[in-house]
Design an enzyme around this catalytic site. Sequence first.
Site, PDB file in Angstrom:
ATOM      1  N   HIS A  71      -7.939  -5.095  -1.674  1.00  0.00           N
ATOM      2  CA  HIS A  71      -6.734  -4.613  -1.010  1.00  0.00           C
ATOM      3  C   HIS A  71      -6.166  -5.608  -0.008  1.00  0.00           C
ATOM      4  CE1 HIS A  71      -4.083  -1.222  -0.385  1.00  0.00           C
ATOM      5  NE2 HIS A  71      -4.222  -1.295   0.923  1.00  0.00           N
ATOM      6  N   ASP A  98      -9.528  -3.755  -5.711  1.00  0.00           N
ATOM      7  CA  ASP A  98      -8.921  -3.001  -4.617  1.00  0.00           C
ATOM      8  C   ASP A  98      -9.626  -1.663  -4.428  1.00  0.00           C
ATOM      9  OD1 ASP A  98      -7.183  -1.649  -2.833  1.00  0.00           O
ATOM     10  OD2 ASP A  98      -5.476  -2.789  -3.576  1.00  0.00           O
ATOM     11  N   SER A 148       0.844  -1.193   0.000  1.00  0.00           N
ATOM     12  CA  SER A 148       0.000   0.000   0.000  1.00  0.00           C
ATOM     13  C   SER A 148       0.885   1.251   0.000  1.00  0.00           C
ATOM     14  CB  SER A 148      -0.964  -0.041   1.186  1.00  0.00           C
ATOM     15  OG  SER A 148      -2.020   0.869   1.004  1.00  0.00           O
TER      16      SER A 148
END
Length: 708
Positions: free
Chosen positions: A680, A645, A560
Amino acid sequence: MKKIISASVLSVASLINAQVWPEIKPPVAEKQNHIRDIHGDKVNDPYYWMIDYFKKGKDSTKVVNYLTAENNYLNAMMKDTDQFRENLFQEMKGRIKEKDESLPVFRNGYYYYSKTEEGKQYFKYCRKKGSLSAPEEILLDVDKLAEGYKYYAASGFSISPDNTKLIYGVDDVSRRQYKLFLKNLTTGKTTDLGIKNTDGYVVWANDNKTIFYVSNNAETLLSEKIVRHTLGTEPSKDIVVYDEKDKTNYIDVSKSKNQQYIIISSSSTTSSESRLLDANKPNGEFKVFQPRLKDVLYDVIPLEDKFLVVTNKDALNFKVVETSLNKTSVENWKDFIPHRKNVLLEDVSVFKDFFVFKERENGLNQFIIYDRKTKKQKSIKFDEAVYTIYPSNNPEYNTETFRFGYTSLITPSSTYDENLKTGKRELLKQQEIVGGYNKENYVTERLFATAKDGTKIPISIVYKKGLEKNGKNPLLLYAYGSYGNSMDATFSSLRLSLLDRGFAYAIAHIRGGQEMGRQWYEDGKMMKKKNTFTDFVDVGDFLVQQKITSPQHLFAQGGSAGGLLMGAIANLRPDLWKGVVSQVPFVDVVNTMLDESIPLTTNEYDEWGNPNNKEAYFYMKSYSPYENVEAKNYPNILVTTGLHDSQVQYFEPAKWVAKLRDLKTDKNVLLLKTDMDYGHGGASGRFDYLKDVAMVYAFLFKLEGITK
């Protein structure tokens, strides 16, 4: 479970250069001109078309075909690791206790817990009334609910005050947008409330029929409204009780521990505002506690006779103030725990007779117990040099027992009860490592690297006992470094698969987190963001200088915002890393921050800056990984993403990989894995995600020539 070959038996050095990668041509992404023109700066983005799957109504066939081609390429390149990956998966799965129960938590007359069963991916949410010997109620069988879904996440389990109803959220897309369901615990009937696009959590008013929830924007995913719903009515009749106009703020709704207030919080990284409502009067109006102030954060903790407020007003590292129940504005705040220059106040747990403050000093956490009657304070001591502590589930207000968690790089997750009055501590449960585990076989250290500007950067490291510091050891260096999130040292049974094959593992506590106090965060955001990247590089150089590893054996990993870090350090010092693992990476900073239709973008302005501002634009552009790919040699790189995501859209890593393929001058491996079903956080089942970990580990092992 197969016996793990230890580093003392397996000669890692003898296997180096044993790697063989197939001679397969990688996919070549099509280029289409797309000019970004802002602040007099014209930039061509030839892979902009990859956004088409995200932009509804566009033909996304080309995007899906490209991502599929990259997946096929990865599978072909990693084909010779298939059996090894399966072995790693079974090895890691074999350490997990499949049939297990969480510790019961007593709340409002019931003990609540979850349990897992052998071979099952999910769990069952249960309770017992009054006593642990009472009959078990299975409130939700998530294993059964998840049948037929590729992804299924149930969360936000919220029980009504009278214990007769349960509301929970379900995300079956992996987009972090939840639908709400009501289960009548008396009849067993479950009802779809018809409420969607929430964060999955609700707050009950004390009347057992009114709930409050967060409503998210379906496109941007921003938390925009707090809504009141009365059970038995249509969602179309729900009342918006708060509408956040500032798109840089996140909002949420909660209930005070003493059950007397519903609290709406609106906050960015720099300022916040709270509104309170009597939980016994759900149709009343929320009242502002203190109007938002520039650069002032605060959280309200209601007590029976006053409010405590945790705030950074005139207190960089936060302090605790108190104020009366009827005079809540800032001029009435009086210091309760004053600000300290070298101590970061992180959390406050309140009980009828005690407070427990979680603080951080010199990078390590500590608990301070405050006796509300005697006004005396004492700290809870811990022995290891590097560890992590955190308050566990403490819903009861009228108790002298404080439950907390403890872990370190070599100590499995442990839960304790501490008697706040007597100091007696009881270990309730420690994570069981199936097959056995002896912490004495491993070594953990706390080191400090010196950054270019003289700042000391903490490092937490763990390795198998007997490791020689000769520069020949493979080492995986991990970091995050954003949003003030501290990456503390915790145990992972999965990591044993690395350590037992000769890897060392280290966490770089770089600026951008809050490991060394709030200033640590301030010095790693906005116009100081590059400190995050250079800190990581300096830590890597330090580990090489200490001969713990070398550039031929040094690997980097982040996800991330940590994936952004990976992209930046690959551009800054490609020579320092044997390989880089960049997971769901935020690598197209400028383009994403310029597009307000992309989820969560405007919430991020206080972290990265707003590129509509010229100075912020050019600063972002100077470090954004996608913008700074050059015609030069890069390390071996593995990139992962998810098609659904919600935090970092798939097209960022896809564009980055395409540009790297086009410009890089080396023959090192570049792989992109797109999970076509998940988002994600990866897979929702408790075992499925291990396959992704096995793939990452196999990538590292292949580069090191470790084949079993």
